[in-house]
Structures are given as structure tokens and as C-alpha cells.
Design a protein around this motif. Structure first.
Motif, PDB file in Angstrom:
ATOM      1  N   GLU A 194       0.819  -1.209   0.000  1.00  0.00           N
ATOM      2  CA  GLU A 194       0.000   0.000   0.000  1.00  0.00           C
ATOM      3  C   GLU A 194       0.849   1.254   0.000  1.00  0.00           C
ATOM      4  OE1 GLU A 194      -2.734  -0.134   3.240  1.00  0.00           O
ATOM      5  OE2 GLU A 194      -3.623  -2.012   2.581  1.00  0.00           O
ATOM      6  N   ARG A 195       2.090   1.126   0.432  1.00  0.00           N
ATOM      7  CA  ARG A 195       2.988   2.285   0.526  1.00  0.00           C
ATOM      8  C   ARG A 195       4.204   2.077  -0.373  1.00  0.00           C
ATOM      9  NH1 ARG A 195       2.825   3.440   6.961  1.00  0.00           N
ATOM     10  NH2 ARG A 195       0.623   3.955   7.035  1.00  0.00           N
ATOM     11  N   PRO A 196       4.353   2.918  -1.387  1.00  0.00           N
ATOM     12  CA  PRO A 196       5.511   2.769  -2.276  1.00  0.00           C
ATOM     13  C   PRO A 196       6.794   3.250  -1.599  1.00  0.00           C
ATOM     14  CG  PRO A 196       4.278   4.722  -2.867  1.00  0.00           C
ATOM     15  CD  PRO A 196       3.492   4.021  -1.782  1.00  0.00           C
ATOM     16  N   PHE A 197       7.904   2.744  -2.075  1.00  0.00           N
ATOM     17  CA  PHE A 197       9.229   3.183  -1.636  1.00  0.00           C
ATOM     18  C   PHE A 197       9.641   4.288  -2.598  1.00  0.00           C
ATOM     19  CE2 PHE A 197      13.927   2.387  -1.277  1.00  0.00           C
ATOM     20  CZ  PHE A 197      14.039   2.845   0.020  1.00  0.00           C
ATOM     21  N   LEU A 198       9.522   5.542  -2.185  1.00  0.00           N
ATOM     22  CA  LEU A 198       9.676   6.670  -3.098  1.00  0.00           C
ATOM     23  C   LEU A 198      11.038   6.741  -3.774  1.00  0.00           C
ATOM     24  CD1 LEU A 198       7.802   9.494  -1.151  1.00  0.00           C
ATOM     25  CD2 LEU A 198       6.960   8.073  -3.032  1.00  0.00           C
ATOM     26  N   ASN A 199      12.090   6.314  -3.117  1.00  0.00           N
ATOM     27  CA  ASN A 199      13.418   6.379  -3.728  1.00  0.00           C
ATOM     28  C   ASN A 199      13.507   5.537  -4.991  1.00  0.00           C
ATOM     29  OD1 ASN A 199      14.200   8.021  -1.671  1.00  0.00           O
ATOM     30  ND2 ASN A 199      15.628   6.589  -0.750  1.00  0.00           N
ATOM     31  N   LEU A 200      12.661   4.534  -5.110  1.00  0.00           N
ATOM     32  CA  LEU A 200      12.723   3.648  -6.270  1.00  0.00           C
ATOM     33  C   LEU A 200      11.556   3.844  -7.230  1.00  0.00           C
ATOM     34  CD1 LEU A 200      13.845   0.374  -4.455  1.00  0.00           C
ATOM     35  CD2 LEU A 200      15.271   2.073  -5.612  1.00  0.00           C
ATOM     36  N   ALA A 201      10.693   4.807  -6.967  1.00  0.00           N
ATOM     37  CA  ALA A 201       9.531   5.038  -7.839  1.00  0.00           C
ATOM     38  C   ALA A 201       9.989   5.758  -9.108  1.00  0.00           C
ATOM     39  CB  ALA A 201       8.471   5.847  -7.109  1.00  0.00           C
ATOM     40  N   PRO A 234       5.381   8.647 -11.823  1.00  0.00           N
ATOM     41  CA  PRO A 234       4.731   9.562 -10.875  1.00  0.00           C
ATOM     42  C   PRO A 234       3.886   8.815  -9.843  1.00  0.00           C
ATOM     43  CG  PRO A 234       4.471  10.353 -13.119  1.00  0.00           C
ATOM     44  CD  PRO A 234       5.053   8.971 -13.209  1.00  0.00           C
ATOM     45  N   VAL A 235       3.997   9.245  -8.604  1.00  0.00           N
ATOM     46  CA  VAL A 235       3.240   8.644  -7.513  1.00  0.00           C
ATOM     47  C   VAL A 235       2.895   9.750  -6.516  1.00  0.00           C
ATOM     48  CG1 VAL A 235       5.327   8.006  -6.239  1.00  0.00           C
ATOM     49  CG2 VAL A 235       3.213   6.791  -5.804  1.00  0.00           C
ATOM     50  N   ASP A 236       1.731   9.676  -5.940  1.00  0.00           N
ATOM     51  CA  ASP A 236       1.340  10.642  -4.916  1.00  0.00           C
ATOM     52  C   ASP A 236       2.172  10.347  -3.669  1.00  0.00           C
ATOM     53  OD1 ASP A 236       0.173  12.149  -2.918  1.00  0.00           O
ATOM     54  OD2 ASP A 236      -1.881  11.574  -3.432  1.00  0.00           O
ATOM     55  N   PRO A 237       3.056  11.265  -3.263  1.00  0.00           N
ATOM     56  CA  PRO A 237       3.943  10.973  -2.129  1.00  0.00           C
ATOM     57  C   PRO A 237       3.205  10.703  -0.826  1.00  0.00           C
ATOM     58  CG  PRO A 237       4.112  13.282  -2.744  1.00  0.00           C
ATOM     59  CD  PRO A 237       3.275  12.613  -3.787  1.00  0.00           C
ATOM     60  N   ARG A 238       1.965  11.180  -0.699  1.00  0.00           N
ATOM     61  CA  ARG A 238       1.190  10.915   0.522  1.00  0.00           C
ATOM     62  C   ARG A 238       0.981   9.425   0.739  1.00  0.00           C
ATOM     63  NH1 ARG A 238      -3.682  14.830  -0.887  1.00  0.00           N
ATOM     64  NH2 ARG A 238      -3.195  13.823  -2.854  1.00  0.00           N
ATOM     65  N   THR A 239       0.982   8.650  -0.352  1.00  0.00           N
ATOM     66  CA  THR A 239       0.725   7.216  -0.230  1.00  0.00           C
ATOM     67  C   THR A 239       1.881   6.464   0.416  1.00  0.00           C
ATOM     68  OG1 THR A 239       1.547   6.751  -2.462  1.00  0.00           O
ATOM     69  CG2 THR A 239      -0.807   7.227  -2.241  1.00  0.00           C
ATOM     70  N   ALA A 240       3.031   7.103   0.554  1.00  0.00           N
ATOM     71  CA  ALA A 240       4.195   6.454   1.158  1.00  0.00           C
ATOM     72  C   ALA A 240       4.229   6.602   2.679  1.00  0.00           C
ATOM     73  CB  ALA A 240       5.479   7.019   0.559  1.00  0.00           C
ATOM     74  N   PHE A 241       3.288   7.366   3.223  1.00  0.00           N
ATOM     75  CA  PHE A 241       3.280   7.654   4.653  1.00  0.00           C
ATOM     76  C   PHE A 241       1.910   7.381   5.245  1.00  0.00           C
ATOM     77  CE2 PHE A 241       6.257  10.425   2.512  1.00  0.00           C
ATOM     78  CZ  PHE A 241       7.398  10.312   3.273  1.00  0.00           C
ATOM     79  N   GLY A 242       1.872   7.059   6.507  1.00  0.00           N
ATOM     80  CA  GLY A 242       0.603   7.021   7.218  1.00  0.00           C
ATOM     81  C   GLY A 242       0.126   8.446   7.440  1.00  0.00           C
ATOM     82  N   GLY A 270      12.539  17.543  -4.650  1.00  0.00           N
ATOM     83  CA  GLY A 270      12.911  16.199  -5.051  1.00  0.00           C
ATOM     84  C   GLY A 270      11.956  15.712  -6.119  1.00  0.00           C
ATOM     85  N   ASN A 271      12.097  14.477  -6.497  1.00  0.00           N
ATOM     86  CA  ASN A 271      11.226  13.913  -7.528  1.00  0.00           C
ATOM     87  C   ASN A 271       9.768  13.829  -7.084  1.00  0.00           C
ATOM     88  OD1 ASN A 271      13.338  13.625  -9.282  1.00  0.00           O
ATOM     89  ND2 ASN A 271      13.749  11.523  -8.720  1.00  0.00           N
ATOM     90  N   HIS A 272       9.545  13.768  -5.788  1.00  0.00           N
ATOM     91  CA  HIS A 272       8.197  13.636  -5.250  1.00  0.00           C
ATOM     92  C   HIS A 272       7.954  14.831  -4.334  1.00  0.00           C
ATOM     93  CE1 HIS A 272       8.315   9.665  -6.944  1.00  0.00           C
ATOM     94  NE2 HIS A 272       9.458   9.482  -6.322  1.00  0.00           N
ATOM     95  N   ARG A 273       7.259  15.809  -4.853  1.00  0.00           N
ATOM     96  CA  ARG A 273       7.092  17.083  -4.143  1.00  0.00           C
ATOM     97  C   ARG A 273       6.314  16.904  -2.844  1.00  0.00           C
ATOM     98  NH1 ARG A 273       3.967  22.414  -6.370  1.00  0.00           N
ATOM     99  NH2 ARG A 273       4.747  23.853  -4.801  1.00  0.00           N
ATOM    100  N   ILE A 274       6.892  17.413  -1.781  1.00  0.00           N
ATOM    101  CA  ILE A 274       6.242  17.446  -0.470  1.00  0.00           C
ATOM    102  C   ILE A 274       5.851  18.887  -0.216  1.00  0.00           C
ATOM    103  CG2 ILE A 274       6.497  16.986   2.002  1.00  0.00           C
ATOM    104  CD1 ILE A 274       6.850  14.481   0.217  1.00  0.00           C
ATOM    105  N   ARG A 275       4.576  19.140  -0.227  1.00  0.00           N
ATOM    106  CA  ARG A 275       4.097  20.506   0.011  1.00  0.00           C
ATOM    107  C   ARG A 275       3.693  20.648   1.470  1.00  0.00           C
ATOM    108  NH1 ARG A 275       0.483  22.863  -4.667  1.00  0.00           N
ATOM    109  NH2 ARG A 275      -0.080  24.018  -2.817  1.00  0.00           N
TER     110      ARG A 275
END
Length: 86
Positions: A38-45, A48-56, A78-83
Motif C-alpha cells: 500500500e505504501r511505495p518506496f519513493l526512492n525507487l519510484a 509519478p506517484v502521490d507521495p502521501r501514499t508512502a506515509f501514514g 525532489g522527484n516527489h514534491r512534499i508541500r
């Protein structure tokens, strides 16, 4: 259980071969879907992936708070923007 990390990628000499490789990756990922985390490993994505899905929920809120406090001007990207506001 066992953990497996799969990092599909295509390096191709032509756009046509790259497209065929992407289609092959899509087929493999589709077949592996029942076992996807359910949670992707962002370093290897690689896609495009919604970065929220990598965290609870709590972790995402904490990350946003840190972003607001430490980097309100979004200097660090970074590749996955954290706003901090979303």
C-alpha cells in the motif's frame, strides 16, 4: 513474510523500443498487483506517484509540519514534491 523490491526500468536505443519496454513493464506490474504494498518506496519510484501514499496519516502530517517550518519557500525539491500546505 518476505519483502521483494522490484525496480522496472527501460533503457532503449529508440522510442519504439522504449514504448515496447514500458508496455512490458505495465503487464508485469499488473500481474503483481495483488501483492503490491500500500505504501511505495519513493526512492525507487520511477513513475509519478502521490507521495502521501508512502506515509501514514500521522507521518504525512508531521512531514508537512517540518516542511512548513524548515522550507516554507520550497528551496529543497525532489522527484516527489512534499508541500507544506497540501
Amino acid at each position: 513474510g518476505a519483502m521483494v523490491i522490484m525496480v522496472p526500468d527501460v533503457v532503449a536505443p529508440t522510442p519504439e523500443i522504449a514504448a515496447a519496454g514500458e508496455e512490458a513493464i505495465d503487464r508485469v506490474l499488473e500481474r503483481l498487483e495483488p501483492w503490491r504494498s500500500e505504501r511505495p518506496f519513493l526512492n525507487l519510484a520511477e513513475r509519478p506517484v502521490d507521495p502521501r501514499t508512502a506515509f501514514g496519516a500521522e507521518g504525512w502530517q508531521r512531514l508537512q509540519a517540518v516542511k512548513r517550518a524548515v522550507d516554507p519557500g520550497e528551496l529543497f525539491l525532489g522527484n516527489h514534491r512534499i508541500r507544506g500546505d497540501a
